[in-house]
Design a protein around this motif. Structure first.
Motif, PDB file in Angstrom:
ATOM      1  N   SER A 151       2.779   8.586  -4.221  1.00 17.17           N
ATOM      2  CA  SER A 151       3.191   9.239  -5.465  1.00 17.17           C
ATOM      3  C   SER A 151       4.685   9.541  -5.524  1.00 17.17           C
ATOM      4  O   SER A 151       5.288   9.492  -6.600  1.00 17.17           O
ATOM      5  N   HIS A 152       5.315   9.838  -4.387  1.00 11.05           N
ATOM      6  CA  HIS A 152       6.726  10.217  -4.440  1.00 11.05           C
ATOM      7  C   HIS A 152       7.641   9.054  -4.804  1.00 11.05           C
ATOM      8  O   HIS A 152       8.787   9.269  -5.184  1.00 11.05           O
ATOM      9  N   TYR A 153       7.150   7.807  -4.710  1.00 14.25           N
ATOM     10  CA  TYR A 153       7.957   6.676  -5.161  1.00 14.25           C
ATOM     11  C   TYR A 153       7.863   6.494  -6.671  1.00 14.25           C
ATOM     12  O   TYR A 153       8.764   5.913  -7.285  1.00 14.25           O
ATOM     13  N   GLY A 154       6.753   6.944  -7.262  1.00 18.11           N
ATOM     14  CA  GLY A 154       6.585   6.821  -8.708  1.00 18.11           C
ATOM     15  C   GLY A 154       6.544   5.377  -9.197  1.00 18.11           C
ATOM     16  O   GLY A 154       6.989   5.084 -10.307  1.00 18.11           O
ATOM     17  N   ASN A 155       6.000   4.483  -8.387  1.00 16.50           N
ATOM     18  CA  ASN A 155       6.037   3.066  -8.714  1.00 16.50           C
ATOM     19  C   ASN A 155       4.898   2.630  -9.636  1.00 16.50           C
ATOM     20  O   ASN A 155       3.802   3.180  -9.595  1.00 16.50           O
ATOM     21  N   THR A 191       0.822  -1.208   0.000  1.00  9.22           N
ATOM     22  CA  THR A 191       0.000   0.000   0.000  1.00  9.22           C
ATOM     23  C   THR A 191       0.858   1.260   0.000  1.00  9.22           C
ATOM     24  O   THR A 191       0.644   2.178  -0.809  1.00  9.22           O
ATOM     25  N   ASN A 192       1.831   1.325   0.878  1.00 11.40           N
ATOM     26  CA  ASN A 192       2.677   2.523   0.957  1.00 11.40           C
ATOM     27  C   ASN A 192       3.561   2.680  -0.271  1.00 11.40           C
ATOM     28  O   ASN A 192       3.945   3.805  -0.621  1.00 11.40           O
ATOM     29  N   ASP A 193       3.865   1.591  -0.935  1.00  8.48           N
ATOM     30  CA  ASP A 193       4.654   1.641  -2.164  1.00  8.48           C
ATOM     31  C   ASP A 193       3.925   2.394  -3.270  1.00  8.48           C
ATOM     32  O   ASP A 193       4.538   2.829  -4.246  1.00  8.48           O
ATOM     33  N   CYS A 194       2.598   2.543  -3.116  1.00 11.31           N
ATOM     34  CA  CYS A 194       1.779   3.253  -4.104  1.00 11.31           C
ATOM     35  C   CYS A 194       1.855   4.767  -3.964  1.00 11.31           C
ATOM     36  O   CYS A 194       1.308   5.484  -4.813  1.00 11.31           O
ATOM     37  N   VAL A 201      -4.242   5.073  -6.905  1.00 13.29           N
ATOM     38  CA  VAL A 201      -5.453   4.257  -6.831  1.00 13.29           C
ATOM     39  C   VAL A 201      -5.451   3.221  -7.949  1.00 13.29           C
ATOM     40  O   VAL A 201      -5.752   2.043  -7.730  1.00 13.29           O
ATOM     41  N   VAL A 202      -5.086   3.644  -9.147  1.00 12.11           N
ATOM     42  CA  VAL A 202      -5.032   2.735 -10.293  1.00 12.11           C
ATOM     43  C   VAL A 202      -4.014   1.621 -10.042  1.00 12.11           C
ATOM     44  O   VAL A 202      -4.294   0.443 -10.267  1.00 12.11           O
ATOM     45  N   VAL A 203      -2.841   2.003  -9.566  1.00 13.01           N
ATOM     46  CA  VAL A 203      -1.792   1.019  -9.288  1.00 13.01           C
ATOM     47  C   VAL A 203      -2.258  -0.001  -8.254  1.00 13.01           C
ATOM     48  O   VAL A 203      -2.041  -1.208  -8.402  1.00 13.01           O
TER      49      VAL A 203
END
Length: 208
Positions: free
Chosen positions: A92-96, A87-90, A147-149
């Motif tokens: 925005s600042h990670y850009g994953n 969840t946290n990987d999503c 959200v999409v990711v």
């Protein structure tokens, strides 16, 4: 007594989206799982903000793979692992992308599998983020793409589970984010997830 490590983020820790504190014993899914199992010890290892392999520049020690490494160095009698991160990987600042996050959880799995047999590992893809989670009143660390990711993690995690021959469960099939913050489990979500994981553990690990 067998030990099951439950390793995850704030939804494993038991973050209450209404009070911003921790749900008590008997509410959070890890404690409900403990109460359902016989002769098994649940090791609760949830941490708010925890990621798979990504560094949080504002909060130290959130890189899950590093903590897993330390846990297995210190604890030699872990029999099974339930892993739920992403969840946290999503944020925005990670850009994953979903594939990059899945690669991160696979790196965590590879470490786990050095110590625990694959048939004793359950990989859980996280719940989806709410459609408005990125708005100011909720958590602007996310954006609309987050959200999409989050919606594609189930498919990518299932591929990882099949590749690594571990058990798989999609939390999003049993629970949704709370309306209070669009991100965390509510009481019903914890109850539903606990029951789903219990059924998986009961069938696959013969723990009950």
């Amino acid at each position: 007594m067998k030990n099951i490590l439950c390793f995850g983020d704030s939804n494993t820790w038991g973050y209450n989206p209404n009070t911003k504190e921790r749900y008590p014993w008997g509410i959070r899914w890890t404690s409900k799982l403990q109460e359902k199992l016989n002769d098994v010890n649940i090791i609760e290892q949830g941490l708010c903000g925890r990621t798979t392999v990504f560094e949080d520049v504002s909060r130290p020690n959130r890189k899950g793979v590093n903590t897993l490494r330390d846990i297995f160095k210190e604890t030699k009698d872990i029999d099974s692992v339930i892993l739920m991160l992403g969840t946290n990987d999503c944020k925005s600042h990670y850009g994953n992308t979903e594939k990059r996050i899945a690669h991160g959880v696979e790196e965590c799995l590879d470490l786990v599998l050095k110590y625990v047999a694959p048939e004793k590992v359950l990989l859980v893809s996280p719940i989806q983020l709410g459609e408005d989670v990125w708005m100011e009143q909720y958590d602007p660390e996310f954006n609309a793409n987050s959200v999409v990711v989050s919606k594609h993690l189930k498919e990518e995690y299932q591929k990882v589970a099949e590749k690594r021959k571990v058990h798989f469960l999609a939390a999003s099939e049993y629970a949704s984010p709370s309306k209070a913050d669009q991100e965390h489990l509510d009481i019903v979500g914890h109850d539903n997830l606990a029951e789903a994981i219990y059924e998986s553990v009961k069938c696959n690990w013969k723990c009950a």
